[in-house]
Structure formats: C-alpha cells, structure tokens
Scaffold this active site. Structure first.
Site: not given
Length: 217
Positions: A27-28, A31
């Site tokens: 997820h990170e 980004h």
C-alpha cells in the site's frame, strides 16, 4: 488478563501478521512509486520507495490491528509541488494505495482458484490464511476509500473538488479527523463504519470471486 481481548483469535494472529506485512508494505510502496513516477522523489529520498516492510510499518498502528481490528502504516510523504499535473497526480497517488490492496486480494483469488483448477491439494491452514489475506486486503481497500481525513478517499475527493471547495475542506480538515475517530472508535461505528463492512466488503468479495471463478472454470 481478565477482560483483555484481541480482535482476532490467537491462532489466527500469525496469518493476520503476515497479511498486514504484505498489505501495508505494498500500500505505502504504491503511493511512493506513483508519486515518484509523477516527479516527486520525496518518498525515495526518505527511503520509502522500497518493499522493505520495516520502512513502512507503524508500531502503534500495527498493534492496534490486533487489539481493535483497525490500524495504519506510516504515511508516505508527498510533495505536490513537484507534480506537473498536481490534481491528476494527487488523485492517482492517493488511489494507488487502496488499489494495491485490491490487487493483492485479486492475487489471493488467483492462487486459490489456480490451485483448484489444476487439482493441487492445499492444507486447511493455507486455505484459512488465503481467506484472511483476501478479506483483510478487501477491508483495507474499502476502508481507505472512506472520504474522511486522513484516509485516501478524502485526498481523492479533495483533488476532485473545485478550488474554492478544496479551500474550505482544508480549513475544516482538523475537525474531519475528529469526526473520523468518533465514527471509528465509539459505538456510533455500528451505524456508520460497520454497515459499510457488512454490505460493501462481502459485495466486493463476491464480485471478485465470481469474476476469477469464471476465468478459471
């Protein structure tokens, strides 16, 4: 220890932990990767453009997953100043995180139905892990799209809003975070957050299941 309860049965903790390592990390990383592709190397300079989970996991946010059933990773720093198209880049950077969890959930179905398609017998433990892996990633996908700060859904809404509306949103953002906490950690969650998980999460899971079942069979 009377009165102390975990959000998950003790025997499932290893499965949840492994899932969160993958889910939070990807997820990170998503980004950071999309931000880098749009010209912002802030996350890269801080060592966040990596799949090393220790760079992304937040100790308190991770522990809360086991205690309260929700938590967070360390937010990836993003500097919109470097984006050539700030609004488009902002939307895609924010959406990249939740979409990464949807992709992971999809991979879970691919593995599960792939094993079935080729008649590969898996253990009950692996099947249980796969179920948790799929469910938690779908939960993270849906949860992060809720349009309240500090979630990704709010950032997407913020970039979609006209400039004058965005200015108002920024002005009242601090109150939005308070509202978010009230909705999540008080009994009000049974009227707000829980209905989302009770209807939307099963709907997404069933949709993905039907889609990949059709592909394999």
């Amino acid at each position: 220890m009377d009165g102390f309860h975990l959000a998950y049965p003790l025997r499932l903790i290893p499965y949840v932990a492994i899932t969160l390592i993958f889910a939070f990390t990807f997820h990170e990383f998503a980004h950071a990767y999309v931000a880098f592709k749009f010209g912002d190397n802030t996350a890269k300079k801080q060592g966040r453009l990596t799949l090393n989970p220790f760079k992304h996991l937040d100790p308190i946010g991770t522990i809360l997953i086991f205690l309260a059933g929700f938590g967070w990773a360390r937010p990836v720093p993003v500097n919109r100043f470097y984006f050539k198209k700030p609004r488009l880049a902002g939307i895609l950077v924010s959406a990249a995180g939740p979409l990464s969890n949807l992709i992971l959930a999809s991979l879970g179905f691919i593995v599960g139905y792939g094993l079935m398609r080729f008649n590969v017998t898996s253990s009950a433990h692996f099947d249980e892990f796969l179920m948790i892996f799929i469910n938690l990633n779908i939960v993270l996908f849906i949860f992060n799209l809720i349009p309240l700060p500090p979630l990704d859904g709010y950032r997407i809404l913020e970039d979609l809003a006209p400039h004058h509306v965005r200015a108002k949103m920024t002005q009242y953002e601090q109150y939005g975070m308070l509202i978010f906490l009230i909705l999540v950690i008080t009994p009000l969650d049974q009227f707000t957050i829980q209905p989302i998980f009770s209807f939307v999460v099963p709907g997404v899971r069933e949709g993905l299941s039907n889609f990949f079942y059709t592909l394999f069979f």
